[in-house]
Structure formats: C-alpha cells, structure tokens
Design an enzyme around this catalytic site. Structure first.
Site, PDB file in Angstrom:
ATOM      1  CD1 TRP A 315      -2.982  -1.456   0.858  1.00 19.98           C
ATOM      2  CD2 TRP A 315      -1.358  -2.426   2.072  1.00 19.98           C
ATOM      3  NE1 TRP A 315      -3.402  -2.725   1.197  1.00 19.98           N
ATOM      4  CE2 TRP A 315      -2.436  -3.340   1.936  1.00 19.98           C
ATOM      5  CE3 TRP A 315      -0.231  -2.830   2.796  1.00 19.98           C
ATOM      6  CZ2 TRP A 315      -2.410  -4.620   2.500  1.00 19.98           C
ATOM      7  CZ3 TRP A 315      -0.198  -4.098   3.351  1.00 19.98           C
ATOM      8  CH2 TRP A 315      -1.283  -4.978   3.200  1.00 19.98           C
ATOM      9  CG  ASP A 316       3.842   4.411  -1.171  1.00 16.72           C
ATOM     10  OD1 ASP A 316       4.915   4.234  -0.567  1.00 16.72           O
ATOM     11  OD2 ASP A 316       3.599   5.431  -1.846  1.00 16.72           O
ATOM     12  CE1 TYR A 317      -1.591   2.952   3.699  1.00 17.31           C
ATOM     13  CE2 TYR A 317      -1.871   0.731   4.537  1.00 17.31           C
ATOM     14  CZ  TYR A 317      -2.418   1.880   4.019  1.00 17.31           C
ATOM     15  OH  TYR A 317      -3.782   1.977   3.837  1.00 17.31           O
TER      16      TYR A 317
END
Length: 641
Positions: A315-317
């Site tokens: 999630w590109d967290y």
C-alpha cells in the site's frame, strides 16, 4: 557551546527526553530542535494571550522556483531552517544552502552546488534542510569548526564551513562525497531530500527512491561517514536479497528524517516500502526491515533492534514520520521511548533500549489477496490500546459529496465493494486504500510537550483508488483515464498500477469530513485528549458554500512553552497557532502560498520569532508557488508607532 538555563522547564524536558542537549535555549540546532526530534521549544515570549498580535517581522525570497516546464520537475519548498551560532541556515529546492541574519532576514552567504535540475527526482525539486556538527578539535575561528551537511538531489553529501559557506576541503574531495555507489543506482530516481544526522562524529544519510518504476530499484542502503574526513564508516541494507531464489526487490530506503541518541550511541531510522510498492510476488515474506523503525549503532551501523510496522507492504505505507525520542512516566518510573507513527494512522510507542512496545501491540488477521502470485502477510501489528489517529475504513453507503452525482461517482470508484478497510490488498478488480498512500501520518511527523506528556499530530484522511492492471492491458489502460490518476508500470511484475486520490467530480474527497485534523494525544494515559479540524479545502471548490473543514497536510507541528502549537502544511495558505490544552485555534496568518513545511522558532536579541517556508507543493500543480521564507514576531517595543 555552554548550556544556558533560563527556563527550568526546558532543562527538565530535555532530561525527560533522555539527552541533556547542549544548546542555547533560544536556538533551533536540528530539524526537530533536539537530536531526538521533539520539536519542543522552551521559549514563551509568544503565548496564548498575545499570539494574536503576531505580525510579519521579515520575508526572504530564495529566488529558486521551477514550474515543471522546460524539462525540469516542479519545485516545492519544504525546508525547515536551523538556528545556531546566531545564524539561520536553510536550503532551497535547487539545493543551494543559504545563511540569514535571524533579526533582519538578510542574506549573509549562499552556496550553490550546481544541481542538475533536469532529472526525474520523483516528488519534484525539494529539500528539507541541513544538519550541523561542531568539531571540538578545532579552535574558535578556524575553518570548518562548525560544519553544515547537506545531502543533495543528485546524490552528494556536502560539508560546508558554517561561518563562510565555503566547502570543507578536508571532507571527501573538495568538500563533498559521492553517494552514487549503491547497487542499481540510476541518476534522478536515486536522490536525497531529507537532512542527514550527525552522532558520535558520524554523519548518517539515507536516500529517496522513486516509486513503482520496476522491481529491482536501487538499494535503500543507509550509510555512515566520518564527520571530519568523509570516509565511509559503514553501510546497512534494510532488506535481504536472494537472487538465487528468484527474489527481486530494492528500495526499503530511509527517505525521511532520522533521530539520534548520543548517550546511547544510536541512530533511529524510519524505513520505507520495498519495491515495487503494490505487488510483492517477487519479494515474499515480511520484507524486514522495510516499513520499520530500526536502531543502529552509530559507530558501526550494526542493528541494535528493529520493529516492523507493516509486514509485506502492498500500500506504500512507508514509515514516513520521523522517530521521536522522549521519556514517559509509566507505573511510577521513567521509560525512555521512541514514538513512531505510520501512514496507516497507527501510533506505536517503543522502549528505546529494546524496541519492545510500551503500549500493547497484537498481530491481528487481515484480508488475503486474490491476485495470482501474491502472498500477503496473514497478520499485521495493531496497537490495542492506543487509538488510531485517523479513519481506517470507508463504506459505500457513507461516501460524501456535495451533490448526488458526486456521491454516485464515489460509489462507482469503489468497484462494486460495499466497504474497504486498512490492509485490504490491491486487486485486479480495483478498490480503495484507507488510508491512502499519503496517510494517516506522513513525513509531517509530530511534536511533543514533555510537561503535558502531549503529542501533537496532524493527520490526513484521504482514501486512494487502487487497481492492478495486467501487463498485457497496461498500455491501453493508460490512454483511458479521465480522472487525472497516476499510472506506474512496475516493470518486471505481471501488473502495472493505477492510483488516484478518491475525489468526486467536484474535486473534493469522497470520504466524510474532516479531511485533515490536528490531534492532541495524551501519551501518559494513552488516549486522545482533543481532535480538531485542520485547514480547509475551500480553495479547491470556491463555489461550494458551507464546505466542511479539514485539509490534507504535509508539514508538521512544533510546540512551545508558551502553551502553543504552530502548524501549516494544509492546502489553504495559512500558518496557524493552537492552544495546547484545548486544541482551540487561536491565530492564523495568510501566507504567500501554502506551506508544506514544518515551522521553527528561535530567539534573537531578546525577541522570539516563528519562521515558515511558504512555497506551494511540488506535486499539486494547481497550487500557486512562492519562494518565501516568512518570519513572525510580536510588535517590536522599540519601534516607533
């Protein structure tokens, strides 16, 4: 430099932080003021009673703006100046380093590293500032006794004499060290945006790496260099590589701001996601130590401990928020801790010596992926007592919009799903990430008032639409979007990516307001003390009346002994002051452009100043740009009426 104690609270606060910090209490010598990044100033000349009297004391124009045309990326102004030895030091989007008189704002010197602005630097032309180091082996007046360090977009580490702005000839080659010697280096996509840190005579630097281009992006290695000579001391790679097994990845880089603990000889490093962000079939497992906060021994680079906030990120967290070091009172004893937030909106408080959670964290089940070749982590680490600081789910029935057609478009963008929640994996069907990839909490970070045990955090609530596109359909799909979304090829994987902020045709978020908040977290009790909307999106929809408050924000808060939190960061162009005890907005001032930067405060000649960089965004092309550094102060009592 001697310790000057004019405020007992200041000294107590820094003892609580675990480090007695040798600096004049009117200075701001690090990005987060103290090495542990509390962003707390003991100054209290500006307080809750007089903050409404603040006025512009001076404005300095950098002269560096790029509008995204002429084969150059667009520039953004994200610098936070430091104040030390009676001088302000800051950086421009073109990596020029400038020294200013703190009383008048006039330039004392400028250094130009001659950056090539024509590469694709990912998020545009930005730089967040410099670090400094005092060489005690040199006498006062000798060159480079006080040094400044900047890490540049074209991957150089530069050391300058703070007094003159001249390169330190004994550092590397003519004052600079090349940072290009990493596996997979590619000019432009491998660059630096945040300041390095200096601890125990070692300059530690991370890197920023473009997202989602391909599987095998450059290595996210973190490196330590001798502060005097520039010699490489050590290198640490966040993720293991197993090419023989067919595993391919890169990045996991430390692109945000780090924190240090000189007494323990540790540097605390926040790491990002492994490449590519949204498909992990070629990087199986948890991908440690991506999406983590790690403590490294500053002398050797060896891992002391690590804590992973997101397993097998899809999630590109990133761990984008800087670590914050302080001390909490728990069960009658002082506990040195690391406070670490994430884009998910979860907040973690870890023991500084062991990395173990101080507030409980459980591995809880999360949804599996339906994408062939993808094996998600079955669980994620979820705090069980500290509340999430922002929304983490969105139901189709709850989408927001000022008109019926807005709400219907929002429901369509959920791709037939009744709801989505944090850690719902991307799919070929399409769906929504809640929060989106800007958070939650981003590099804006937080500030901590040690006397109140109060953490101040600005949080964004903006879901993103996500869809994985099979490789054979990717080229056609890139020609069919009318929403201004972003396509990324993720070369080397079976899937490209489409993502966009989940906005309605009215250009407003589909999620219920507020879309940005300022939160006061009582870390002694582990509870939210207050939560208020931050900013406004009226600039995106000027024709809509009675628009609810709240704006996404990039650029964090600071706190002062005057009982105030100062924060900008929103899409509307204001610097604001809030009451620390109630969260009430007490003052705001309109800026030349939005200020996606963190402010700072200092004292000079008996007067307290608050400074903010107001230049607009490198990513939001609709925003006006500026090159202004603006300083505020109370009216000068010595000036004529």
């Amino acid at each position: 430099m001697k310790i000057v104690v004019r405020h007992g609270l200041w000294l107590a606060g820094l003892i609580l932080a675990g480090t007695v910090f040798a600096a004049d209490d009117g200075d701001w010598p690090n990005y987060g003021r103290d090495p542990g990044g509390m962003r707390y100033s003991p100054l209290k000349q500006i307080d809750r009673d007089n903050v409404t009297q603040l006025q512009v004391a001076w404005t300095f124009h950098l002269g560096d703006i790029a509008d995204g045309k002429h084969d150059t990326p667009r520039s953004g102004l994200e610098t936070t100046p430091i104040m030390v030895d009676g001088t302000l030091f800051l950086t421009t989007p073109f990596n020029r380093v400038i020294a200013l008189d703190p009383i008048t704002g006039k330039q004392r010197w400028a250094y130009d590293p001659k950056l090539d602005p024509h590469h694709d630097y990912g998020d545009g032309l930005i730089n967040r500032g410099v670090a400094t180091w005092l060489d005690d082996a040199r006498k006062a007046g000798q060159p480079c006794r006080r040094r400044l360090y900047e890490a540049t977009l074209d991957a150089r580490l530069i050391a300058l004499d703070a007094a003159t702005g001249q390169p330190c000839a004994d550092f590397g080659k003519s004052g600079e060290v090349s940072l290009t010697n990493v596996p997979g280096f590619s000019a432009g996509e491998y660059h630096m945006t945040s300041p390095p840190v200096v601890v125990d005579g070692v300059v530690v630097v991370g890197s920023s790496i473009n997202d989602n281009n391909r599987v095998d992006m450059p290595s996210g290695v973190v490196r330590g260099y001798d502060a005097r000579s520039g010699a490489l001391r050590w290198a640490w790679d966040p993720i293991a590589r197993h090419p023989a097994k067919g595993w391919k990845s890169g990045a996991a880089n430390a692109w945000s701001v780090m924190a240090t603990d000189e007494a323990r000889g540790l540097v605390f490093v926040p790491t990002g996601s492994a490449s590519p962000d949204y498909y992990g079939g070629l990087r199986p497992g948890d991908n440690r130590w991506a999406n983590s906060v790690v403590a490294l021994h500053a002398k050797t680079g060896k891992l002391a401990w690590g804590f992973q906030l997101v397993h097998h990120d899809l999630w590109d967290y990133d761990t984008a928020s800087p670590p914050l070091l302080t001390t909490l009172q728990r069960d009658g004893r002082d506990v040195p801790v690391v406070v670490q937030g994430n884009k998910t909106g979860f907040l973690y408080v870890l023991d500084r010596d062991s990395g173990k959670p101080v507030f409980p964290v459980e591995e809880r089940p999360v949804p599996p992926s339906d994408v062939p070749g993808e094996l998600t982590s079955p669980t994620q680490p979820i705090p069980t007592t500290l509340p999430a600081l922002g929304p983490q789910s969105l139901a189709a029935a709850d989408v927001w919009g000022p008109r019926p057609e807005d709400r219907e478009a929002c429901r369509q963008a959920m791709h037939g799903r009744d709801s989505s929640r944090v850690f719902t994996p991307p799919s070929v069907q399409g769906g929504v990430a809640v929060p989106g990839n800007i958070g939650g909490m981003n590099w804006s970070g937080y500030a901590f008032d040690p006397s109140r045990q109060l953490l101040i955090v600005n949080v964004t609530a903006l879901p993103f639409e996500l869809k994985l596109i099979p490789e054979a359909e990717y080229a056609k799909a890139t020609k069919g979007d009318s929403h201004g979304g972003e396509f990324a090829p993720q070369h080397g994987t079976p899937y490209g990516l489409y993502r966009r902020a989940l906005l309605s045709p009215s250009h407003l978020p589909c999620s219920p307001p507020p879309w940005g908040t300022l939160v006061g977290v009582d870390l002694a009790a582990g509870k939210i003390r207050w939560q208020v909307p931050l900013g406004s999106l009226q600039v995106l929809a000027p024709a809509i009346k009675d628009l609810p408050p709240g704006s996404p924000s990039l650029g964090g808060p600071i706190v002062t002994a005057g009982g105030l939190a100062f924060v900008a960061g929103t899409l509307d162009p204001f610097l604001r002051a809030f009451d620390l005890d109630s969260g009430k907005e007490l003052w705001k001032a309109q800026l030349p452009a939005s200020a996606h930067a963190t402010p700072m405060t200092y004292e000079a000649n008996g007067r307290q100043y608050v400074v903010i960089a107001a230049g607009g965004s490198a990513k939001i092309t609709e925003e006006p740009q500026s090159d202004a550094i603006v300083a505020y102060a109370l009216p000068d009592q010595d000036s004529p009426p």
